[in-house]
Design a protein around this motif. Structure first.
Motif, PDB file in Angstrom:
ATOM      1  N   VAL A 130      46.602  17.013  79.028  1.00 45.87           N
ATOM      2  CA  VAL A 130      45.295  17.450  79.541  1.00 45.87           C
ATOM      3  C   VAL A 130      44.746  18.572  78.668  1.00 45.87           C
ATOM      4  O   VAL A 130      43.569  18.574  78.279  1.00 45.87           O
ATOM      5  CB  VAL A 130      45.404  17.905  81.010  1.00 45.87           C
ATOM      6  N   LEU A 131      45.603  19.551  78.357  1.00 48.96           N
ATOM      7  CA  LEU A 131      45.172  20.698  77.557  1.00 48.96           C
ATOM      8  C   LEU A 131      44.611  20.257  76.204  1.00 48.96           C
ATOM      9  O   LEU A 131      43.506  20.659  75.807  1.00 48.96           O
ATOM     10  CB  LEU A 131      46.351  21.651  77.356  1.00 48.96           C
ATOM     11  N   PHE A 132      45.332  19.418  75.500  1.00 50.88           N
ATOM     12  CA  PHE A 132      44.892  19.029  74.157  1.00 50.88           C
ATOM     13  C   PHE A 132      43.770  17.999  74.186  1.00 50.88           C
ATOM     14  O   PHE A 132      43.016  17.883  73.220  1.00 50.88           O
ATOM     15  CB  PHE A 132      46.081  18.537  73.334  1.00 50.88           C
ATOM     16  N   SER A 133      43.632  17.286  75.287  1.00 51.59           N
ATOM     17  CA  SER A 133      42.510  16.356  75.387  1.00 51.59           C
ATOM     18  C   SER A 133      41.180  17.094  75.415  1.00 51.59           C
ATOM     19  O   SER A 133      40.163  16.566  74.959  1.00 51.59           O
ATOM     20  CB  SER A 133      42.650  15.479  76.636  1.00 51.59           C
ATOM     21  N   VAL A 134      41.190  18.312  75.926  1.00 55.33           N
ATOM     22  CA  VAL A 134      39.964  19.117  75.938  1.00 55.33           C
ATOM     23  C   VAL A 134      39.492  19.383  74.512  1.00 55.33           C
ATOM     24  O   VAL A 134      38.306  19.269  74.197  1.00 55.33           O
ATOM     25  CB  VAL A 134      40.179  20.446  76.702  1.00 55.33           C
ATOM     26  N   GLY A 135      40.438  19.707  73.634  1.00 53.12           N
ATOM     27  CA  GLY A 135      40.092  19.890  72.228  1.00 53.12           C
ATOM     28  C   GLY A 135      39.600  18.605  71.598  1.00 53.12           C
ATOM     29  O   GLY A 135      38.710  18.616  70.742  1.00 53.12           O
ATOM     30  N   GLY A 136      40.144  17.466  72.039  1.00 53.71           N
ATOM     31  CA  GLY A 136      39.728  16.176  71.493  1.00 53.71           C
ATOM     32  C   GLY A 136      38.303  15.824  71.835  1.00 53.71           C
ATOM     33  O   GLY A 136      37.536  15.376  70.976  1.00 53.71           O
ATOM     34  N   PHE A 137      37.888  16.028  73.098  1.00 56.10           N
ATOM     35  CA  PHE A 137      36.529  15.621  73.468  1.00 56.10           C
ATOM     36  C   PHE A 137      35.477  16.678  73.193  1.00 56.10           C
ATOM     37  O   PHE A 137      34.285  16.394  73.207  1.00 56.10           O
ATOM     38  CB  PHE A 137      36.448  15.138  74.927  1.00 56.10           C
ATOM     39  N   SER A 138      35.907  17.913  72.931  1.00 50.02           N
ATOM     40  CA  SER A 138      34.924  18.983  72.744  1.00 50.02           C
ATOM     41  C   SER A 138      34.588  19.237  71.276  1.00 50.02           C
ATOM     42  O   SER A 138      33.410  19.379  70.932  1.00 50.02           O
ATOM     43  CB  SER A 138      35.411  20.281  73.392  1.00 50.02           C
ATOM     44  N   PHE A 139      35.601  19.281  70.411  1.00 50.48           N
ATOM     45  CA  PHE A 139      35.293  19.519  69.000  1.00 50.48           C
ATOM     46  C   PHE A 139      36.066  18.585  68.066  1.00 50.48           C
ATOM     47  O   PHE A 139      36.283  18.887  66.890  1.00 50.48           O
ATOM     48  CB  PHE A 139      35.521  20.985  68.605  1.00 50.48           C
ATOM     49  N   GLY A 140      36.453  17.425  68.607  1.00 54.54           N
ATOM     50  CA  GLY A 140      37.058  16.399  67.757  1.00 54.54           C
ATOM     51  C   GLY A 140      38.398  16.786  67.184  1.00 54.54           C
ATOM     52  O   GLY A 140      38.697  16.508  66.022  1.00 54.54           O
ATOM     53  N   MET A 141      39.259  17.399  67.977  1.00 51.97           N
ATOM     54  CA  MET A 141      40.559  17.858  67.504  1.00 51.97           C
ATOM     55  C   MET A 141      41.375  16.684  66.978  1.00 51.97           C
ATOM     56  O   MET A 141      41.622  15.710  67.671  1.00 51.97           O
ATOM     57  CB  MET A 141      41.310  18.544  68.651  1.00 51.97           C
ATOM     58  N   ALA A 142      41.801  16.753  65.728  1.00 49.23           N
ATOM     59  CA  ALA A 142      42.611  15.698  65.118  1.00 49.23           C
ATOM     60  C   ALA A 142      43.650  16.351  64.204  1.00 49.23           C
ATOM     61  O   ALA A 142      44.774  16.617  64.620  1.00 49.23           O
ATOM     62  CB  ALA A 142      41.722  14.730  64.348  1.00 49.23           C
ATOM     63  N   GLU A 143      43.274  16.658  62.958  1.00 47.77           N
ATOM     64  CA  GLU A 143      44.189  17.342  62.046  1.00 47.77           C
ATOM     65  C   GLU A 143      44.655  18.685  62.616  1.00 47.77           C
ATOM     66  O   GLU A 143      45.750  19.156  62.309  1.00 47.77           O
ATOM     67  CB  GLU A 143      43.525  17.579  60.686  1.00 47.77           C
ATOM     68  N   GLU A 144      43.811  19.284  63.463  1.00 44.89           N
ATOM     69  CA  GLU A 144      44.152  20.593  64.022  1.00 44.89           C
ATOM     70  C   GLU A 144      45.394  20.558  64.906  1.00 44.89           C
ATOM     71  O   GLU A 144      45.986  21.604  65.201  1.00 44.89           O
ATOM     72  CB  GLU A 144      42.959  21.149  64.818  1.00 44.89           C
ATOM     73  N   THR A 145      45.804  19.354  65.358  1.00 42.92           N
ATOM     74  CA  THR A 145      46.995  19.267  66.210  1.00 42.92           C
ATOM     75  C   THR A 145      48.281  19.502  65.432  1.00 42.92           C
ATOM     76  O   THR A 145      49.318  19.774  66.040  1.00 42.92           O
ATOM     77  CB  THR A 145      47.092  17.880  66.879  1.00 42.92           C
ATOM     78  N   ILE A 146      48.203  19.408  64.113  1.00 39.89           N
ATOM     79  CA  ILE A 146      49.428  19.440  63.306  1.00 39.89           C
ATOM     80  C   ILE A 146      50.246  20.705  63.546  1.00 39.89           C
ATOM     81  O   ILE A 146      51.478  20.647  63.667  1.00 39.89           O
ATOM     82  CB  ILE A 146      49.073  19.293  61.804  1.00 39.89           C
ATOM     83  N   ILE A 147      49.588  21.848  63.648  1.00 47.22           N
ATOM     84  CA  ILE A 147      50.315  23.105  63.821  1.00 47.22           C
ATOM     85  C   ILE A 147      51.062  23.154  65.149  1.00 47.22           C
ATOM     86  O   ILE A 147      52.084  23.835  65.284  1.00 47.22           O
ATOM     87  CB  ILE A 147      49.348  24.315  63.694  1.00 47.22           C
ATOM     88  N   PHE A 148      50.592  22.420  66.150  1.00 48.52           N
ATOM     89  CA  PHE A 148      51.208  22.487  67.469  1.00 48.52           C
ATOM     90  C   PHE A 148      52.381  21.526  67.626  1.00 48.52           C
ATOM     91  O   PHE A 148      53.164  21.662  68.564  1.00 48.52           O
ATOM     92  CB  PHE A 148      50.166  22.170  68.555  1.00 48.52           C
TER      93      PHE A 148
END
Length: 466
Positions: A130-148
């Motif tokens: 749920v937490l990371f889905s917010v980043g996905g629908f709000s600012f297109g989180m993709a490559e940014e997930t790598i650090i996590f």
């Protein structure tokens, strides 16, 4: 992390080595340049947005220019060069994580978290997704997930799961939001602008689909996680999975650990703000992570020599996977140099012309899904295909909003499985998960998500979503 040589020595492995798989696709792409008619569209640059768009109706056949065998090998270093930002981003992220881990904060923090989560492990996967889905629908989180991803893996292992679970609860969470795309400026925003549809309209419809996509994703990953917890041999990476070293090596949490947590937390918040407000991307994020790593090492009381020793060790662990991104990009270079990408787009668009609008929507979805292999970057795919798909939707009486939906789902869903996705190859590199093992884990979920998308498109076409 896993070592690449361990993968190649796996005698029970049915699938080919990851690099052998990518090189085989590269050879197929090269052969295709001899059989596919070369062609090209005219393109124009939007002076206001800087986007390059295809001019509908301008496709023409050009002289054959198949690539030569030596060009196949040249494409590999060219792919490395073309994907340099994401490759070095992966190396830097790995190095920074190496520094952070050297402070002992990861192990200490996970120990504290798992003590608080005792008996409530079922909340881990849904909570992270749920937490990371917010980043996905709000600012297109993709490559940014790598650090996590390394953090997710460490938490998953502490809960009795495996590295695939830790990777999935971060990346498939973000992917669920990316598919939903309610406020994603890089896919929905660009596509709606090209289609001349009011920005972020259709929000409620997308929200409903997002909830279904996310719920299915949470169930799928949770089900896998607890199968692994019950019997570790159910893991798709059982033979490669890092064994638990035991609690003896876990340091007690200290004041310096809280300082490191603060540095990392503040740094990540700044990165997110930078992406949303300052238009940061890989260059800025890479520089920011270097700053985070150095400061974290200092407040974590590491010597300067230890900071950079840890950085090098962390970066070294990324080598096997980071270079996969360049190999994947080489496939696109061969197709582009053979001038067959536009022919593929033109042929697929012709296939769906003249269909009833419901079938047109489904056809567009499959066309976009296939084209996503060749043009995995969302904004580039939107700029290339939407000028073609919009006239097709007009001719069939289908809403342009539905054409945007077809692009959105076609672009987003397959990102979690296609080998040309730099985000996918990036987080698999960080996780040390062989590509073929990930496919074995995720393919059923991708199929279910595709069915959901098709149903959503049929409904949208029937109600004339605007």
């Amino acid at each position: 992390m896993f070592r690449g040589d361990e993968v190649s020595r796996d005698k029970k492995q049915i699938f080919p080595h990851t690099y052998a798989f990518l090189f085989s696709i590269l050879l197929i792409a090269w052969v295709a340049t001899y059989f596919i008619t070369p062609g090209e569209f005219q393109r124009v640059i939007n002076k206001e947005t800087g986007q390059t768009a295809v001019v509908e109706g301008t496709y023409r056949i050009i002289d054959s220019n198949p690539t030569h065998i030596f060009d196949v090998f040249k494409a590999i270093p060219l792919g490395m060069e073309d994907a340099a930002k994401i490759i070095f981003y992966i190396f830097i992220v790995g190095g920074v994580f190496g520094i952070i881990r050297a402070t002992g904060v990861i192990e200490a923090g996970i120990d504290r978290l798992m003590a608080r989560m005792a008996g409530r492990e079922r909340l881990l996967v849904p909570g992270f997704m749920v937490l990371f889905s917010v980043g996905g629908f709000s600012f297109g989180m993709a490559e940014e997930t790598i650090i996590f991803v390394p953090i997710g893996i460490a938490i998953a292992r502490a809960a009795g799961f495996d590295a695939v679970t830790g990777t999935a609860m971060i990346t498939l969470g973000a992917a669920s939001g990316f598919i939903g795309g309610m406020m994603n400026p890089f896919t929905v925003g660009v596509a709606q602008e090209i289609a001349e549809v009011p920005l972020f309209t259709g929000f409620f419809f997308r929200l409903c689909v997002y909830i279904v996509i996310l719920a299915i994703g949470m169930w799928y990953v949770s089900r896998y996680a607890f199968k692994v917890k019950k019997d570790p041999s159910n893991s798709v990476i059982f033979d490669l999975e890092k064994k638990d070293d035991g609690a003896a090596d876990i340091p007690p949490i200290r004041d310096r650990h809280y300082l490191v947590f603060s540095v990392v937390g503040i740094g990540l918040v700044i990165n997110m703000y930078g992406v949303m407000k300052w238009e940061w991307f890989l260059t800025e994020l890479t520089a920011s992570f270097i700053v985070i790593g150095v400061i974290a090492g200092v407040v974590g009381k590491l010597s300067f020599n230890k900071i950079f020793d840890a950085f090098v060790e962390g970066a070294k662990a990324m080598t096997f996977g980071a270079l996969m991104v360049g190999f994947a990009r080489a496939i696109l270079i061969v197709l582009e140099e053979g001038h067959v990408v536009d022919t593929i787009i033109y042929s697929m668009a012709n296939l769906i012309q003249g269909m009833p609008k419901t079938y047109t929507a489904i056809g567009m979805f499959f066309v976009q899904s296939l084209l996503n292999f060749f043009i995995p970057a969302g904004p580039a795919q939107a700029a290339t295909t939407m000028p073609i798909m919009v006239p097709v939707s007009d001719l069939t009486g289908m809403s342009r909003q539905v054409a945007v939906l077809a692009f959105q789902y076609g672009d987003a869903i397959t990102n979690s499985i296609i080998p040309t996705s730099s985000a996918l190859m990036g987080y698999l590199a960080v996780a040390g998960i062989p590509y073929e093992r990930w496919v074995r884990f995720v393919w059923k979920l991708i199929l279910v998500w595709m069915v959901v998308a098709i149903i959503a498109l049929i409904v949208a076409a029937m109600i004339g979503l605007r």
